[in-house]
Design a protein around this motif. Structure first.
Motif, PDB file in Angstrom:
ATOM      1  N   TRP A   1       0.940  -1.269  -0.063  1.00 39.39           N
ATOM      2  CA  TRP A   1       0.065   0.075   0.004  1.00 39.39           C
ATOM      3  C   TRP A   1       0.720   1.175  -0.148  1.00 39.39           C
ATOM      4  O   TRP A   1       0.334   2.376  -0.581  1.00 39.39           O
ATOM      5  CB  TRP A   1      -0.938   0.202   1.273  1.00 39.39           C
ATOM      6  CG  TRP A   1      -1.871  -1.115   1.016  1.00 39.39           C
ATOM      7  CD1 TRP A   1      -2.198  -2.244   1.649  1.00 39.39           C
ATOM      8  CD2 TRP A   1      -3.170  -0.797  -0.064  1.00 39.39           C
ATOM      9  NE1 TRP A   1      -3.432  -2.744   0.896  1.00 39.39           N
ATOM     10  CE2 TRP A   1      -3.743  -2.138   0.144  1.00 39.39           C
ATOM     11  CE3 TRP A   1      -3.156  -0.018  -1.010  1.00 39.39           C
ATOM     12  CZ2 TRP A   1      -4.937  -2.505  -0.682  1.00 39.39           C
ATOM     13  CZ3 TRP A   1      -4.372  -0.457  -2.037  1.00 39.39           C
ATOM     14  CH2 TRP A   1      -5.192  -1.288  -1.795  1.00 39.39           C
ATOM     15  N   LEU A   2       1.907   1.415   0.766  1.00 36.19           N
ATOM     16  CA  LEU A   2       2.773   2.490   0.510  1.00 36.19           C
ATOM     17  C   LEU A   2       3.422   2.425  -0.685  1.00 36.19           C
ATOM     18  O   LEU A   2       3.581   3.578  -1.242  1.00 36.19           O
ATOM     19  CB  LEU A   2       3.754   2.410   1.685  1.00 36.19           C
ATOM     20  CG  LEU A   2       3.469   2.416   3.170  1.00 36.19           C
ATOM     21  CD1 LEU A   2       4.806   2.108   3.929  1.00 36.19           C
ATOM     22  CD2 LEU A   2       3.012   3.894   3.449  1.00 36.19           C
TER      23      LEU A   2
ATOM     24  N   CYS B   1       0.531   3.950  -3.166  1.00 36.79           N
ATOM     25  CA  CYS B   1       0.344   5.362  -2.958  1.00 36.79           C
ATOM     26  C   CYS B   1       1.374   6.200  -3.317  1.00 36.79           C
ATOM     27  O   CYS B   1       1.237   7.176  -3.879  1.00 36.79           O
ATOM     28  CB  CYS B   1       0.381   5.749  -1.327  1.00 36.79           C
ATOM     29  SG  CYS B   1      -1.327   5.179  -0.573  1.00 36.79           S
TER      30      CYS B   1
ATOM     31  N   GLY C   1       1.226   6.461  -7.324  1.00 33.36           N
ATOM     32  CA  GLY C   1       0.058   7.336  -7.399  1.00 33.36           C
ATOM     33  C   GLY C   1       0.452   8.784  -7.283  1.00 33.36           C
ATOM     34  O   GLY C   1       0.363   9.426  -8.332  1.00 33.36           O
ATOM     35  N   ILE C   2       1.266   9.110  -6.417  1.00 31.33           N
ATOM     36  CA  ILE C   2       1.594  10.369  -6.132  1.00 31.33           C
ATOM     37  C   ILE C   2       2.681  10.740  -7.020  1.00 31.33           C
ATOM     38  O   ILE C   2       2.680  11.907  -7.604  1.00 31.33           O
ATOM     39  CB  ILE C   2       2.037  10.460  -4.773  1.00 31.33           C
ATOM     40  CG1 ILE C   2       0.945  10.549  -3.711  1.00 31.33           C
ATOM     41  CG2 ILE C   2       2.704  11.756  -4.357  1.00 31.33           C
ATOM     42  CD1 ILE C   2       1.370  10.465  -2.358  1.00 31.33           C
TER      43      ILE C   2
END
Length: 194
Positions: free
Chosen positions: A24-25, A28, A31-32
């Motif tokens: 998940w990190l 994320c 995505g950023i």
């Protein structure tokens, strides 16, 4: 522990504990990172990230398999005074012990997006996917051998949470019904009432 018993943590649960945070990190951060044009541009960043994802998944999934297999082959049966650690406790302990490393890894891959967008995040996500695959491989071994693999908590602590590190000299085994985690470290599904 009473009468010489040892605290035991499930090997597959400990391996699997880092999978979700890394995944998940990484997702994320990727995505950023895609929002930042970076030095190389988004297309190159995503292509490099996809390649890094595949490589990281394979490397993490296959790293140390010989050591895990050797420890599993020489495993002794757990004693009646050994204490089996709950799945939630093993996961929480691993994540607490590695929270700063996870945060630093997240910040590092986020910063790398200014050079190669999304690549670092996909690398981190690949490490998480590799841990899931490794835990699934351990689960297949457990099912084939009809025995769950456990590691002593004190040895795990000496190894920084690595269930196949140098301080681990042997695993213990129990039947597949022991503990609250299924083979592979997943949550055990509640049995249907008949």
């Amino acid at each position: 522990m009473a009468r010489g018993g040892q605290g035991l943590a499930r090997v597959a649960v400990v391996v699997r504990a880092g999978a979700a945070p890394l995944w998940w990190l990484g997702v994320c951060a990727a995505g950023i990172g895609v929002l930042v044009p970076g030095l190389t541009g988004r297309r190159i960043g995503l292509s490099a990230g996809a390649a890094l994802f595949v490589v990281a998944t394979a490397v993490v999934a296959y790293a140390g398999r010989r050591r895990y297999a050797a420890l599993a082959r020489s495993a002794a049966r757990a004693g009646k005074h050994d204490v089996l650690q709950d799945r939630a406790v093993s996961v929480r302990t691993w994540r607490r012990g590695h929270r700063w490393w996870l945060l630093l890894a997240f910040l590092a891959v986020l910063g790398s997006a200014f050079a190669v967008p999304a690549a670092g995040g996909l690398l981190l996500a690949g490490c998480g996917a590799g841990l899931w695959l490794k835990a699934a491989w351990i689960g297949r071994r457990e099912q084939d051998g009809d025995a769950l693999l456990w590691v002593r908590v004190d040895w795990l602590t000496k190894n920084g949470g690595r269930p196949a590190g140098k301080a681990v000299r042997a695993y213990r085994t129990t039947g597949v019904a022991a503990g609250d985690a299924a083979p592979g470290g997943t949550r055990r599904k509640p049995s249907a009432l008949v």
